[in-house]
Enzyme design. Structure first.
Site, PDB file in Angstrom:
ATOM      1  N   CYS A  10       0.866  -1.186   0.000  1.00  0.00           N
ATOM      2  CA  CYS A  10       0.000   0.000   0.000  1.00  0.00           C
ATOM      3  C   CYS A  10       0.898   1.229   0.000  1.00  0.00           C
ATOM      4  O   CYS A  10       2.068   1.126  -0.376  1.00  0.00           O
ATOM      5  CB  CYS A  10      -0.983  -0.025   1.173  1.00  0.00           C
ATOM      6  SG  CYS A  10      -0.219   0.020   2.805  1.00  0.00           S
ATOM      7  N   ASN A  13       2.380   1.438   4.311  1.00  0.00           N
ATOM      8  CA  ASN A  13       2.688   0.158   4.967  1.00  0.00           C
ATOM      9  C   ASN A  13       2.387   0.212   6.474  1.00  0.00           C
ATOM     10  O   ASN A  13       3.059  -0.409   7.279  1.00  0.00           O
ATOM     11  CB  ASN A  13       4.143  -0.287   4.714  1.00  0.00           C
ATOM     12  CG  ASN A  13       4.463  -1.727   5.122  1.00  0.00           C
ATOM     13  OD1 ASN A  13       5.583  -2.044   5.483  1.00  0.00           O
ATOM     14  ND2 ASN A  13       3.485  -2.618   5.075  1.00  0.00           N
ATOM     15  N   CYS A  15      -1.372   0.808   7.402  1.00  0.00           N
ATOM     16  CA  CYS A  15      -2.809   0.538   7.564  1.00  0.00           C
ATOM     17  C   CYS A  15      -3.270  -0.714   6.811  1.00  0.00           C
ATOM     18  O   CYS A  15      -3.631  -1.723   7.415  1.00  0.00           O
ATOM     19  CB  CYS A  15      -3.643   1.731   7.104  1.00  0.00           C
ATOM     20  SG  CYS A  15      -3.417   3.202   8.118  1.00  0.00           S
ATOM     21  N   ARG A  16      -3.265  -0.630   5.478  1.00  0.00           N
ATOM     22  CA  ARG A  16      -3.874  -1.714   4.685  1.00  0.00           C
ATOM     23  C   ARG A  16      -2.967  -2.915   4.493  1.00  0.00           C
ATOM     24  O   ARG A  16      -3.375  -4.060   4.756  1.00  0.00           O
ATOM     25  CB  ARG A  16      -4.304  -1.157   3.302  1.00  0.00           C
ATOM     26  CG  ARG A  16      -5.433  -0.164   3.382  1.00  0.00           C
ATOM     27  CD  ARG A  16      -5.575   0.621   2.093  1.00  0.00           C
ATOM     28  NE  ARG A  16      -4.426   1.521   1.871  1.00  0.00           N
ATOM     29  CZ  ARG A  16      -4.231   2.259   0.803  1.00  0.00           C
ATOM     30  NH1 ARG A  16      -5.106   2.202  -0.185  1.00  0.00           N
ATOM     31  NH2 ARG A  16      -3.178   3.046   0.694  1.00  0.00           N
ATOM     32  N   SER A  17      -1.738  -2.691   3.995  1.00  0.00           N
ATOM     33  CA  SER A  17      -0.896  -3.865   3.692  1.00  0.00           C
ATOM     34  C   SER A  17      -0.477  -4.661   4.935  1.00  0.00           C
ATOM     35  O   SER A  17      -0.325  -5.879   4.829  1.00  0.00           O
ATOM     36  CB  SER A  17       0.301  -3.492   2.810  1.00  0.00           C
ATOM     37  OG  SER A  17       1.123  -2.533   3.405  1.00  0.00           O
ATOM     38  N   ASP A 118      -7.900   3.851   1.074  1.00  0.00           N
ATOM     39  CA  ASP A 118      -7.088   4.241   2.220  1.00  0.00           C
ATOM     40  C   ASP A 118      -7.967   4.641   3.407  1.00  0.00           C
ATOM     41  O   ASP A 118      -8.719   5.612   3.309  1.00  0.00           O
ATOM     42  CB  ASP A 118      -6.232   5.431   1.755  1.00  0.00           C
ATOM     43  CG  ASP A 118      -5.190   5.809   2.768  1.00  0.00           C
ATOM     44  OD1 ASP A 118      -5.235   5.279   3.893  1.00  0.00           O
ATOM     45  OD2 ASP A 118      -4.340   6.639   2.422  1.00  0.00           O
TER      46      ASP A 118
HETATM   47  P1  4NP Z   1      -1.697   2.817   4.160  1.00  0.00           P
HETATM   48  O1  4NP Z   1      -2.355   4.158   4.753  1.00  0.00           O
HETATM   49  O2  4NP Z   1      -1.174   3.179   2.791  1.00  0.00           O
HETATM   50  O3  4NP Z   1      -2.858   1.891   4.104  1.00  0.00           O
HETATM   51  O4  4NP Z   1      -0.634   2.418   5.123  1.00  0.00           O
HETATM   52  C1  4NP Z   1      -1.679   5.367   4.858  1.00  0.00           C
HETATM   53  C2  4NP Z   1      -0.911   5.613   5.952  1.00  0.00           C
HETATM   54  C3  4NP Z   1      -0.280   6.833   6.080  1.00  0.00           C
HETATM   55  C4  4NP Z   1      -0.427   7.788   5.107  1.00  0.00           C
HETATM   56  C5  4NP Z   1      -1.201   7.541   4.009  1.00  0.00           C
HETATM   57  C6  4NP Z   1      -1.811   6.314   3.876  1.00  0.00           C
HETATM   58  N1  4NP Z   1       0.204   9.049   5.263  1.00  0.00           N
HETATM   59  O5  4NP Z   1      -0.012   9.922   4.407  1.00  0.00           O
HETATM   60  O6  4NP Z   1       0.945   9.252   6.231  1.00  0.00           O
END
Ligand code: 4NP
Length: 147
Positions: A10, A13, A15-17, A118
């Site tokens: 994602c 790294n 939240c989702r992955s 996201d």
């Molecule tokens: P992820 O979510 O891609 O599912 O881990 C996010 C976590 C942090 C951010 C964006 C998406 N950020 O902008 O900090």
């Protein structure tokens, strides 16, 4: 589709992955494969999964607290057979690093044609939805491996 090493990708790294990593690792225990996750960005490198992802996974008996965020690198094309990305932005970013057609063929949206959106800026409900979508997709992949 034969079983193989799986990398979940994602943006951050956190939240989702990490959820996809924990879920796939749990579901694929009968297979002798490696499962990992990475982010296309490095903002959170070395960090723990988001508390909301940790809580959501733990509600399903999966402990993802030991995971640490890292950035996707070109070497991941060699280490993994399947690289599943969460959204089209991840798809673009990973494909931009592909060196060969073989690399490109390893990359796919985890949901096939849909995206795992996201949940970072939303509430806890978003994490439940993300969990369900990822869990369904992982089960489908494992089923295909068994056939
Ligand atoms: P992820 O979510 O891609 O599912 O881990 C996010 C976590 C942090 C951010 C964006 C998406 N950020 O902008 O900090």
């Amino acid at each position: 589709m034969p079983a193989g090493n799986v990398l979940m990708v994602c943006l951050g790294n956190i939240c989702r992955s990490p959820l996809a990593h924990g879920i796939f690792e749990t579901l694929s225990q009968d297979f002798n494969i490696k499962v990992d996750s990475a982010g296309t960005a490095n903002y959170h490198s070395g960090g723990q999964p988001d508390k909301r992802s940790q809580a959501t996974a733990l509600n399903h008996g999966i402990d993802i607290s030991k995971q640490r965020a890292r950035q996707f690198t070109v070497n991941d094309f060699d280490a993994f057979d399947y690289i599943y990305v969460m959204d089209r932005s991840n798809l673009r970013d990973v494909l931009a690093l592909a060196r060969t057609e073989k690399d490109r063929k390893k990359v796919a949206l985890l949901l096939g044609h849909d995206e795992v959106e996201d949940p970072y800026y939303g509430g806890p409900e978003g994490f439940k939805i993300v969990y369900k979508k990822i869990d369904n997709a992982c089960r489908e992949i494992i089923e295909q491996w068994k056939n």
